[in-house]
Design a protein around this motif. Structure first.
Motif, short mmCIF file in Angstrom:
data_model
loop_
_atom_site.label_atom_id
_atom_site.label_comp_id
_atom_site.label_asym_id
_atom_site.label_seq_id
_atom_site.Cartn_x
_atom_site.Cartn_y
_atom_site.Cartn_z
N SER A 190 -7.88 -27.41 17.22
CA SER A 190 -9.16 -27.96 17.69
C SER A 190 -8.97 -28.85 18.92
O SER A 190 -9.81 -28.87 19.82
CB SER A 190 -9.84 -28.75 16.57
N GLY A 240 -14.82 -33.04 16.98
CA GLY A 240 -15.57 -32.64 15.80
C GLY A 240 -14.71 -32.67 14.54
O GLY A 240 -15.16 -33.13 13.48
N GLU A 241 -13.49 -32.19 14.65
CA GLU A 241 -12.57 -32.17 13.51
C GLU A 241 -12.22 -33.58 13.07
O GLU A 241 -12.14 -33.89 11.88
CB GLU A 241 -11.29 -31.41 13.89
N LEU A 272 -14.04 -36.36 13.56
CA LEU A 272 -15.20 -37.05 12.99
C LEU A 272 -15.56 -36.52 11.60
O LEU A 272 -16.20 -37.23 10.81
CB LEU A 272 -16.41 -36.89 13.92
N SER A 273 -15.16 -35.30 11.30
CA SER A 273 -15.48 -34.72 9.99
C SER A 273 -14.37 -34.96 8.97
O SER A 273 -14.37 -34.37 7.89
CB SER A 273 -15.73 -33.22 10.13
N GLY A 274 -13.43 -35.84 9.30
CA GLY A 274 -12.38 -36.20 8.34
C GLY A 274 -11.16 -35.30 8.34
O GLY A 274 -10.44 -35.23 7.35
N GLY A 275 -10.90 -34.65 9.47
CA GLY A 275 -9.77 -33.73 9.55
C GLY A 275 -8.42 -34.38 9.30
O GLY A 275 -7.49 -33.74 8.81
N ARG A 323 -7.83 -34.12 5.63
CA ARG A 323 -8.10 -32.84 4.96
C ARG A 323 -6.79 -32.22 4.50
O ARG A 323 -5.87 -32.01 5.30
CB ARG A 323 -8.83 -31.90 5.90
N PRO A 359 -16.89 -37.53 4.25
CA PRO A 359 -18.12 -36.72 4.22
C PRO A 359 -18.13 -35.78 3.02
O PRO A 359 -17.09 -35.52 2.40
CB PRO A 359 -18.05 -35.95 5.55
N HIS A 415 -18.23 -32.60 2.62
CA HIS A 415 -17.38 -31.41 2.64
C HIS A 415 -15.90 -31.74 2.70
O HIS A 415 -15.06 -30.84 2.64
CB HIS A 415 -17.76 -30.51 3.83
N ALA A 416 -15.56 -33.01 2.82
CA ALA A 416 -14.15 -33.41 2.89
C ALA A 416 -13.95 -34.71 2.12
O ALA A 416 -13.39 -35.67 2.62
CB ALA A 416 -13.71 -33.57 4.35
#
Length: 235
Positions: free
Chosen positions: A36, A110-111, A113-116, A119, A192, A194-195
């Motif tokens: 990413s 994006g990755e 901020l979404s908790g990558g 993960r 979030p 999803h994570a």
């Protein structure tokens, strides 16, 4: 590859935590570069997928060699099952988290901020990439010793047959044999939807004996049970 002074300092810090003195620190940088991030970069940047591929192969060979030599009477099917129980996403993600690899990862906006960075799939892939980097930089012997060191507890679990059971069941049997009571309590829940990341405590007769993290409640409870077994020196 141009690496900023600040980035190099961070990589050297991680290198120290890993216990590996890299000849080419750029290999470690590549191992921590997610696709990413490379996709969003203006300049051409090498991501870690090739190192991940190599590291996966090195992990498989190392674990296979260990099991083959350690257990000469173990059938092929059992070796396959034992290897799968040791070299799995949960184990590799846990090892990455323990080394705090997430804070060194280069992720796309994006990755990130979404908790990558927390993960499990990304952390497990990063661990494989790091193994690939160690292999290229230090050779087979160092990579093999490093893998056996990091997976020591998991191989002990195989030796004791724990890989055929879940840690909660093992701990439950031990606690019941001592006429004690165990329960699991949710300590925190972050990230979030999803994570999601969960932390549970294993509580024996009112005392917290182990903490465990996971991307599901079940996984976090298993890790809490594992840490308790380590504390009790049962693994």
């Amino acid at each position: 590859m141009n690496i900023s002074k600040k980035r190099k300092e961070k990589l050297l810090t991680l290198s120290s935590c890993l216990g590996v003195d890299f000849n080419d620190i750029a290999l470690l940088d590549t191992a921590l570069t997610h696709t990413s991030y490379a996709n969003e970069a203006k300049n051409s940047i090498i991501h870690n997928e090739r190192l991940e591929f190599l590291g996966d192969a090195v992990l498989e060979l190392a674990s296979s060699s260990y099991l083959f030599n350690k257990y000469p009477e173990m059938p092929e099917g059992e070796m396959t099952k034992a290897r799968a129980s040791v070299v799995c996403e949960t184990t590799l993600a846990r090892l990455s988290a323990k080394l705090e690899v997430g804070q060194y990862l280069l992720l796309g906006k994006g990755e990130r901020l979404s908790g990558g960075s927390t993960r499990p799939s990304i952390l497990a892939d990063a661990f494989e990439s790091i193994i690939g980097a160690i292999y290229l930089d230090q050779g087979w012997d160092t990579a093999y010793k490093y893998i056996l060191d990091k997976l020591h507890d998991d191989f002990i679990a195989v030796e004791k047959g724990y890989n055929l059971k879940d840690y909660k069941t093992i701990l439950q049997e031990i606690v019941q044999s001592e006429n004690k009571h165990i329960e699991y309590e949710l300590i925190s829940e972050i990230g979030p939807a999803h994570a999601r990341q969960f932390r549970f405590a294993a509580i024996v007769d009112g005392a917290v004996e182990g903490l465990g993290d996971g991307n599901s409640k079940k996984e976090a409870e298993q890790h809490a049970a594992l840490e308790t077994l380590k504390k009790y020196k049962r693994i």
